[in-house]
Motif scaffolding. Structure first.
Motif, PDB file in Angstrom:
ATOM      1  N   ARG A   2      -4.388 -23.578  17.987  1.00  0.00           N
ATOM      2  CA  ARG A   2      -5.276 -22.704  17.235  1.00  0.00           C
ATOM      3  C   ARG A   2      -4.442 -21.769  16.365  1.00  0.00           C
ATOM      4  O   ARG A   2      -3.431 -21.215  16.810  1.00  0.00           O
ATOM      5  N   VAL A   3      -4.891 -21.592  15.113  1.00  0.00           N
ATOM      6  CA  VAL A   3      -4.179 -20.752  14.158  1.00  0.00           C
ATOM      7  C   VAL A   3      -5.177 -19.798  13.500  1.00  0.00           C
ATOM      8  O   VAL A   3      -6.322 -20.170  13.235  1.00  0.00           O
ATOM      9  N   SER A   4      -4.744 -18.569  13.232  1.00  0.00           N
ATOM     10  CA  SER A   4      -5.592 -17.575  12.571  1.00  0.00           C
ATOM     11  C   SER A   4      -4.923 -17.095  11.303  1.00  0.00           C
ATOM     12  O   SER A   4      -3.751 -16.705  11.313  1.00  0.00           O
ATOM     13  N   VAL A   5      -5.673 -17.145  10.189  1.00  0.00           N
ATOM     14  CA  VAL A   5      -5.210 -16.593   8.919  1.00  0.00           C
ATOM     15  C   VAL A   5      -5.834 -15.206   8.761  1.00  0.00           C
ATOM     16  O   VAL A   5      -7.049 -15.052   8.858  1.00  0.00           O
ATOM     17  N   ILE A   6      -4.983 -14.208   8.558  1.00  0.00           N
ATOM     18  CA  ILE A   6      -5.421 -12.814   8.492  1.00  0.00           C
ATOM     19  C   ILE A   6      -5.630 -12.411   7.038  1.00  0.00           C
ATOM     20  O   ILE A   6      -4.763 -12.649   6.192  1.00  0.00           O
ATOM     21  N   LEU A  24      -5.736  -6.047  12.967  1.00  0.00           N
ATOM     22  CA  LEU A  24      -6.354  -7.339  12.676  1.00  0.00           C
ATOM     23  C   LEU A  24      -5.747  -8.444  13.539  1.00  0.00           C
ATOM     24  O   LEU A  24      -6.466  -9.308  14.052  1.00  0.00           O
ATOM     25  N   ILE A  25      -4.430  -8.442  13.690  1.00  0.00           N
ATOM     26  CA  ILE A  25      -3.789  -9.461  14.525  1.00  0.00           C
ATOM     27  C   ILE A  25      -4.269  -9.347  15.963  1.00  0.00           C
ATOM     28  O   ILE A  25      -4.628 -10.348  16.600  1.00  0.00           O
ATOM     29  N   PRO A  34      -5.372 -17.445  19.297  1.00  0.00           N
ATOM     30  CA  PRO A  34      -4.562 -18.417  18.551  1.00  0.00           C
ATOM     31  C   PRO A  34      -3.139 -18.490  19.091  1.00  0.00           C
ATOM     32  O   PRO A  34      -2.640 -17.539  19.699  1.00  0.00           O
ATOM     33  N   GLY A  35      -2.488 -19.620  18.827  1.00  0.00           N
ATOM     34  CA  GLY A  35      -1.065 -19.758  19.153  1.00  0.00           C
ATOM     35  C   GLY A  35      -0.177 -19.322  18.020  1.00  0.00           C
ATOM     36  O   GLY A  35       1.030 -19.129  18.198  1.00  0.00           O
ATOM     37  N   LEU A  36      -0.774 -19.162  16.819  1.00  0.00           N
ATOM     38  CA  LEU A  36      -0.048 -18.705  15.636  1.00  0.00           C
ATOM     39  C   LEU A  36      -0.978 -17.859  14.793  1.00  0.00           C
ATOM     40  O   LEU A  36      -2.148 -18.209  14.605  1.00  0.00           O
ATOM     41  N   VAL A  37      -0.465 -16.740  14.275  1.00  0.00           N
ATOM     42  CA  VAL A  37      -1.188 -15.940  13.291  1.00  0.00           C
ATOM     43  C   VAL A  37      -0.321 -15.816  12.051  1.00  0.00           C
ATOM     44  O   VAL A  37       0.912 -15.831  12.130  1.00  0.00           O
ATOM     45  N   THR A  38      -0.976 -15.700  10.887  1.00  0.00           N
ATOM     46  CA  THR A  38      -0.239 -15.571   9.632  1.00  0.00           C
ATOM     47  C   THR A  38      -0.876 -14.494   8.764  1.00  0.00           C
ATOM     48  O   THR A  38      -2.110 -14.389   8.689  1.00  0.00           O
ATOM     49  N   LEU A  39      -0.034 -13.694   8.111  1.00  0.00           N
ATOM     50  CA  LEU A  39      -0.451 -12.581   7.262  1.00  0.00           C
ATOM     51  C   LEU A  39      -0.348 -12.956   5.787  1.00  0.00           C
ATOM     52  O   LEU A  39       0.283 -13.953   5.432  1.00  0.00           O
TER      53      LEU A  39
END
Length: 284
Positions: A2-6, A24-25, A34-39
């Motif tokens: 799972r990945v989240s785009v911030i 937000l993160i 998620p296993g990965l988040v990106t800013l």
């Protein structure tokens, strides 16, 4: 995985931007795990002019060393939550020049990738507004990859997305997912943002993760707008998650079976090898 785009609405107040990113993160982690988040791109500063950008810039440490406030925030969040944190991009103090630089931290807090934006945004928008990133920033020259959740990710930043040859090289070197943190202008974004991201997903058969800035900011007395619409696209070009207007995040699951199925059904890399051989023969 799972990945989240911030999606952020950052300005020229670095401390406020760091607090917004942290909130937000942590909210995305609590809600979606998620296993990965990106800013987004340059999430530590947007607007305010040269002086504001230089004030927000950080000298990056050697791996394992102590960095500035943004560096340590990213590292601390990765370690505290046991996830991979892709830090969009921050402004790197490179001495004579600044750099638009991505940092990635693994679940143990170790830095696992660093990428300087290659293609600099020197353009004139449809309304006549000029942008000249090269006046303040230097360009990078090296590609960057990292592994997370058994997936090989590649790094790009914003304007890079308009250069398909870069993305094809990333695919050739094994990329399965490509990150595109951005500050797309409203004028270019409304016409090109989703089309470009879906095209790069289709022609590389990679997952595309694009965290973007949204809203307005002040730049030397003028108000400018960025498009937002952060999204995740799958290797067939479908948008599988997308942010609404405002700050927030979107979460999707990267399914490696989808990647394998798309690539097996349409073996573009094999066909590109044939094209490369044809071009080499034609040039000889």
């Amino acid at each position: 995985m799972r990945v989240s785009v911030i999606q952020m609405n950052q300005g020229s107040d670095k401390a406020a931007n760091l607090d917004q990113a942290r909130r937000l993160i942590e909210s995305a982690i609590a809600a979606d795990r998620p296993g990965l988040v990106t800013l987004p791109e340059t999430w530590t500063n947007l607007g305010g002019g040269r002086e504001s950008r230089r004030a927000a810039a950080e000298i990056l440490p050697e791996p394992g060393g102590t960095g500035g406030a943004a560096y340590e925030l990213l590292r601390g969040l990765a370690r505290a939550h046991g996830i991979t944190v892709h830090g969009g991009s921050i402004i790197e103090d490179g001495g004579e020049k600044l750099f638009n630089t991505t940092l990635v931290f693994g679940p143990d807090g170790a830095e696992i990738a660093r990428y300087r934006k290659i293609h600099l945004f020197d353009i004139t928008a449809p309304d006549g507004t000029g942008y000249k990133e090269s006046a303040l920033y230097g360009g990078g020259s090296d590609l960057a990859f990292f592994e997370a959740g058994g997936i090989r990710f590649a790094c790009t930043i914003c304007y890079d997305v308009r250069f398909p040859e870069l993305y094809q090289e990333l695919r050739r070197r094994g990329a399965e997912a490509i990150l595109v943190p951005s500050n797309f202008t409203l004028q270019t974004g409304k016409d090109h943002w989703e089309a470009l991201l879906r095209a790069r997903a289709i022609d590389t058969q990679c997952w595309i993760l694009a965290a973007a800035s949204y809203g307005t900011y002040e730049e030397r007395g003028a108000v400018r707008s960025v498009y937002g619409h952060s999204l995740v696209a799958d290797p067939w070009g479908h948008v599988v998650a997308k942010c609404s207007d405002g700050i927030g995040w979107a979460t999707a699951r990267i399914d490696t079976a989808t990647t394998q199925r798309v690539r097996a059904g349409m073996p573009l890399e094999e066909h590109r090898d044939a094209a490369r051989a044809w071009r080499a023969k034609a040039a000889s």
